[in-house]
Write an enzyme that holds these catalytic residues in place. Structure first.
Site, short mmCIF file in Angstrom:
data_model
loop_
_atom_site.label_atom_id
_atom_site.label_comp_id
_atom_site.label_asym_id
_atom_site.label_seq_id
_atom_site.Cartn_x
_atom_site.Cartn_y
_atom_site.Cartn_z
N ASP A 43 -4.56 7.21 -6.47
CA ASP A 43 -3.68 7.68 -7.54
C ASP A 43 -3.86 9.16 -7.81
O ASP A 43 -2.92 9.85 -8.21
CB ASP A 43 -3.95 6.89 -8.83
CG ASP A 43 -3.44 5.46 -8.76
OD1 ASP A 43 -2.81 5.10 -7.76
OD2 ASP A 43 -3.68 4.70 -9.72
N HIS A 102 9.56 -24.98 9.16
CA HIS A 102 10.42 -25.68 8.21
C HIS A 102 9.66 -26.88 7.63
O HIS A 102 8.96 -27.59 8.35
CB HIS A 102 11.68 -26.18 8.92
CG HIS A 102 12.56 -27.04 8.06
ND1 HIS A 102 13.40 -26.50 7.11
CD2 HIS A 102 12.70 -28.39 7.99
CE1 HIS A 102 14.04 -27.50 6.50
NE2 HIS A 102 13.63 -28.66 7.02
#
Length: 463
Positions: free
Chosen positions: A309, A442
């Site tokens: 940061d 799936h």
């Protein structure tokens, strides 16, 4: 080499700093880490981790309230604020102890105190044991950032909060006004609304989550509004004052009205922690509270680096950790690839969640690219229907000429756990051909990621 002479000294023990220290030690460099508060930094102690613990409690509360829809009658659910906050703090404490253990495992010497540059290759550390002088050829600054404080709304633990106060509330405010509609503001809006607060969000930009793709922002805005959260976009705070125990927040912009709140939470950006680092007299350049660095996190002062940061946007923990590794590997003589900001994923853990990587559609258009854009809704996904998690969609953006995956944007249940698939695809320079030929399991919600790719080429099978 004396006890206080090292190859690398890291100032700041957050997700950038402690990762830099670990990687430096792994590469055989004698390493010291200086931290004046708690290892793990803001992210672990007062940011990413405890916030997600609170949001998880809110998710469980929502799920219990909707249990009848799954055929389960559990009676009335109500939050126990003290227990919720305690769990959040316990999670942070557990991980903080883990970082301390990592420092011992990797033989990183930790100094507790405030670190300050004290001449070339020198750092003074002031703490409970007085002042110590350390030296190293390479000093990495990873001091992070703090919440921006707006004039007249300085945190007082009563009427005005930053994220710190919002993480340890003594009670749930009946009326909460949040200044800032970015990721932090929207996450806290989701949490406090779930616990029963009347929440209003004020955002200067024309939409909430302004750095996200416009379709994503619009969907989240509709969802929050439908839940009862009030959004004031294109608005700024003209004034605020406490009157008879409540805060009067006067807005200006698209809507000129006065909001009443028990608490105002300021989530309007951050400021880099550049003060008292000894930068004066060095060649280190600071712009708008952030240290300027090159692609390998080097400042203009030889042997001084900045990551995370402190070094500017995007202000994300995983970006800081990646910069840490890049910086240290460059110091060690390796040839790491510089960070590409467009390959840094962003996540918002609101309800619904948001995850993205790469270009937004507007950015891709502005870059002059011809596009193929595909969208697929979770309401058409079998696993999502079975889970009762049909809100949201997946959106992908391809370069129509090359097939390059330019960007991916998702909103819905646990999409923050799914975005990594597109991050890896971009890193491998995958085109639409490989993604179309991929076989996804799936039933999973990740099938929507495949269908969105198919949709970009008018080949969607289930919509």
């Amino acid at each position: 080499m004396s006890d206080n002479t090292f190859d690398v000294i890291v100032v700041g023990g957050g997700p950038g700093g402690y990762v830099a220290a670990i990687r430096a030690s792994q590469l055989g460099l004698r390493t010291a880490l200086v931290e004046k508060a708690h290892l793990g930094g803001i992210c672990l102690n007062w940011g990413c981790i405890p916030t997600k613990a609170l949001l998880r409690s809110a998710d469980v509360l929502r799920l219990i309230r909707n249990a009848k829809g799954f055929g389960i009658d559990v009676g009335q659910a109500k939050p126990d604020l003290e227990a919720i906050v305690k769990r959040s703090r316990d999670v942070a404490a557990q991980l903080q102890r883990g970082v301390s253990g990592l420092m011992k495992k990797h033989r990183v010497q930790v100094f507790n105190g405030h670190g300050r540059l004290n001449g070339p290759q020198r750092l003074s550390v002031t703490g409970e044991q007085g002042e110590q002088q350390l030296s190293a050829a390479h000093i990495i600054l990873a001091t992070g950032a703090r919440a921006r404080v707006l004039p007249g709304m300085e945190p007082d633990d009563q009427h005005f909060w930053t994220y710190r106060e919002a993480l340890v509330p003594k009670s749930i405010p009946k009326r909460l006004v949040i200044i800032g509609g970015g990721a932090i503001g929207i996450e806290f809006a989701s949490f406090y609304h779930a616990l029963g607060a009347h929440v209003s969000v004020v955002e200067m930009a024309e939409r909430i989550l302004p750095v996200e793709d416009q379709d994503i922002s619009a969907h989240v805005a509709q969802s929050l509004t439908r839940e009862g959260i009030h959004l004031y976009t294109g608005c700024a705070v003209k004034s605020s004052h406490v009157q008879q125990g409540s805060v009067q927040v006067q807005l200006q912009g698209k809507r000129q009205e006065t909001l009443q709140a028990d608490v105002v939470l300021v989530a309007a950006g951050i400021v880099g922690n550049v003060e008292d680092l000894g930068l004066e007299g060095t060649r280190v350049k600071v712009e708008r509270s952030h240290v300027q660095v090159d692609e390998y996190c080097r400042t203009d002062e030889p042997g001084v680096y900045a990551i995370g940061d402190l070094a500017g946007a995007p202000w994300l923990a995983h970006k800081a950790s990646h910069e840490a590794v890049t910086c240290v590997e460059k110091i060690a003589g390796k040839t790491p690839h510089p960070l590409n900001p467009l390959s840094v994923p962003a996540c918002t853990y609101s309800h619904p969640q948001v995850a993205s990587v790469g270009y937004t559609e507007a950015q891709a258009c502005a870059a002059g690219k011809a596009l193929n854009v595909g969208k697929f809704p979770f309401v058409a996904n079998g696993k999502a229907i079975a889970m009762g998690a049909t809100e949201g969609f997946v959106k992908v953006i391809f370069d129509a000429d090359s097939g390059e995956l330019l960007g991916a944007h998702m909103v819905g249940e646990e999409v923050t756990e799914m975005i990594q698939g597109y991050v890896i695809a971009r890193g491998l320079e995958t085109t639409e051909a490989e993604l179309i030929d991929s076989i996804l399991p799936h039933p999973t919600m990740s099938e929507a990621m495949h269908e969105a790719v198919l949709a970009a080429y008018e080949r969607a099978l289930h919509s």
